[in-house]
Enzyme design. Structure first.
Site, short mmCIF file in Angstrom:
data_model
loop_
_atom_site.label_atom_id
_atom_site.label_comp_id
_atom_site.label_asym_id
_atom_site.label_seq_id
_atom_site.Cartn_x
_atom_site.Cartn_y
_atom_site.Cartn_z
N TYR A 158 0.84 -1.21 0.00
CA TYR A 158 0.00 0.00 0.00
C TYR A 158 0.88 1.27 0.00
O TYR A 158 0.50 2.31 -0.52
CB TYR A 158 -0.97 -0.02 1.18
CG TYR A 158 -2.19 0.85 0.97
CD1 TYR A 158 -3.03 0.66 -0.13
CD2 TYR A 158 -2.49 1.88 1.85
CE1 TYR A 158 -4.14 1.46 -0.33
CE2 TYR A 158 -3.60 2.69 1.65
CZ TYR A 158 -4.42 2.47 0.57
OH TYR A 158 -5.52 3.27 0.37
N LYS A 207 -3.18 8.47 2.72
CA LYS A 207 -4.45 8.32 3.45
C LYS A 207 -4.33 8.87 4.87
O LYS A 207 -5.31 9.39 5.42
CB LYS A 207 -4.90 6.86 3.46
CG LYS A 207 -5.34 6.32 2.09
CD LYS A 207 -6.50 7.07 1.48
CE LYS A 207 -7.10 6.35 0.27
NZ LYS A 207 -8.00 7.23 -0.51
P1 NAD Z 1 -12.19 3.56 -8.73
O1 NAD Z 1 -11.05 3.27 -9.64
O2 NAD Z 1 -13.52 3.08 -9.14
O3 NAD Z 1 -12.27 5.12 -8.42
C1 NAD Z 1 -11.13 5.95 -8.33
C2 NAD Z 1 -11.50 7.25 -9.02
O4 NAD Z 1 -10.46 8.22 -8.87
C3 NAD Z 1 -11.74 7.06 -10.53
O5 NAD Z 1 -13.03 7.49 -10.87
C4 NAD Z 1 -10.69 7.96 -11.15
O6 NAD Z 1 -11.12 8.58 -12.36
C5 NAD Z 1 -10.50 9.00 -10.05
N1 NAD Z 1 -9.27 9.77 -10.24
C6 NAD Z 1 -7.98 9.32 -10.22
N2 NAD Z 1 -7.15 10.34 -10.50
C7 NAD Z 1 -7.93 11.45 -10.70
C8 NAD Z 1 -7.67 12.79 -11.05
N3 NAD Z 1 -6.42 13.23 -11.28
N4 NAD Z 1 -8.72 13.65 -11.18
C9 NAD Z 1 -9.98 13.23 -10.97
N5 NAD Z 1 -10.30 11.95 -10.65
C10 NAD Z 1 -9.28 11.08 -10.52
O7 NAD Z 1 -11.76 2.94 -7.32
P2 NAD Z 1 -12.41 3.02 -5.85
O8 NAD Z 1 -11.82 1.89 -5.11
O9 NAD Z 1 -13.87 3.17 -5.94
O10 NAD Z 1 -11.75 4.36 -5.27
C11 NAD Z 1 -12.48 5.42 -4.68
C12 NAD Z 1 -11.80 5.87 -3.39
O11 NAD Z 1 -11.98 4.85 -2.41
C13 NAD Z 1 -10.29 6.10 -3.49
O12 NAD Z 1 -9.94 7.23 -2.73
C14 NAD Z 1 -9.73 4.85 -2.85
O13 NAD Z 1 -8.43 5.05 -2.33
C15 NAD Z 1 -10.75 4.64 -1.76
N6 NAD Z 1 -10.76 3.31 -1.14
C16 NAD Z 1 -10.82 2.20 -1.90
C17 NAD Z 1 -10.81 0.94 -1.30
C18 NAD Z 1 -10.85 -0.31 -2.14
O14 NAD Z 1 -10.44 -1.36 -1.64
N7 NAD Z 1 -11.33 -0.27 -3.35
C19 NAD Z 1 -10.76 0.83 0.10
C20 NAD Z 1 -10.72 2.00 0.87
C21 NAD Z 1 -10.71 3.23 0.24
#
Ligand code: NAD
Length: 264
Positions: free
Chosen positions: A156, A163
């Site tokens: 990570y 984060k």
């Molecule tokens: P996802 O890939 O579906 O979404 C990530 C989004 O970030 C995408 O829509 C992408 O276009 C956007 N993004 C990246 N760079 C960008 C930029 N420069 N400008 C605008 N948008 C941008 O994945 P997800 O897992 O749904 O991620 C959403 C959030 O949840 C993130 O912050 C991720 O770290 C967090 N998260 C995810 C998990 C997991 O296991 N999937 C767990 C905890 C937290």
């Protein structure tokens, strides 16, 4: 209970496809009557986000790369002219170069460190500032974080450092914006197989580990995150700000899972 979000208008950022956490959140908000605008990053995602917005009755689909301040201004200018006010903002955005989501954290490069912090951390503050100007009647801002902010998880790496900074930002923003009735919270979601998560090396092992060791013995779904987001974004959470709310099947509370009885 229906109509929790009736009359509320908000911006949802971070939908990439129907496996995105932001999609699960939008689905829960739509079911309770929210009106939403969506952003997408890059033309390739435009084609994916447009039908998703339509599914939720929205024609407001705007380009926004959060590394571009003009693009962020443009989004809020449109919202101001269309809606005047904003009730909520969902920030579900994170990014780091895939090559540095494996191996050792100590090998993080300065370029990727800055990029990760800018997209995954500073963007929340930049967007909160713009949202504040449209939240005269108060509002609710939500971001997404992960347990890697607090404890070391393999691969990570710099995202964990980002984060941690994001969670601190939630507290500082909650303090700054609280007097105006604007709440700022984060959901710390358990691992979910999304586009962004697929960039993390050994995601499959991580999912298996969580499923085996979390009290609920399962991984969470985007619908479960969506339902908790609904609570934090609605007036049900009117007394809650600056919180990191875990939606992780309870994984974060475990030091060591109970062993099966000896001789059993
Ligand atoms: P996802 O890939 O579906 O979404 C990530 C989004 O970030 C995408 O829509 C992408 O276009 C956007 N993004 C990246 N760079 C960008 C930029 N420069 N400008 C605008 N948008 C941008 O994945 P997800 O897992 O749904 O991620 C959403 C959030 O949840 C993130 O912050 C991720 O770290 C967090 N998260 C995810 C998990 C997991 O296991 N999937 C767990 C905890 C937290």
């Amino acid at each position: 209970m229906a109509g929790l979000m009736q009359g509320k208008r908000g911006l949802v950022m971070g939908v990439a496809n129907n496996r995105s956490i932001a999609y699960g959140i939008a689905k829960a908000l739509h079911a309770q009557g929210a009106e939403m605008a969506f952003t997408y990053q890059g033309e390739a995602l435009h084609r994916r986000v447009q039908p998703i917005a339509a599914e939720f009755g929205s024609e407001l689909v705007l380009p926004c790369d959060v590394t571009d301040p003009d693009a962020m201004d443009a989004v809020f200018n449109v919202l101001k002219s269309q809606w005047g006010k904003l009730d909520f903002l969902v920030h579900a955005i994170g990014f780091s170069n895939k090559e540095e989501l494996e191996g050792r954290y100590v090998d993080t490069t300065p370029g990727n460190f800055s990029l990760t912090m800018n997209i995954s951390v500073f963007s929340l503050t930049a967007l909160a500032k713009r949202a504040e100007a449209m939240m005269d009647a108060g509002g609710s801002i939500l971001t997404l974080t992960y347990y890697g902010a607090e404890k070391v998880l393999p691969n990570y790496n710099v995202m964990g450092v980002a984060k941690a900074a994001l969670e601190a930002s939630v507290r500082y923003l909650a303090s700054d914006l609280g007097p105006q009735g604007i709440r700022v919270n984060a959901i710390s979601a358990g691992p979910i197989k999304t586009l962004a998560a697929s960039g993390i090396s050994d995601l499959r092992e991580m999912l298996k580990w969580n499923e085996e060791n979390a009290p609920l013995r399962k991984n969470v779904s985007i619908d479960e995150v969506g339902n908790s987001a609904l609570y934090l974004l609605s007036d049900l959470a009117s007394g809650v700000t600056g919180e990191i709310h875990y939606v992780d099947s309870g994984y974060n509370i475990i030091g060591m899972k109970a062993l099966p009885p000896k001789g059993g």
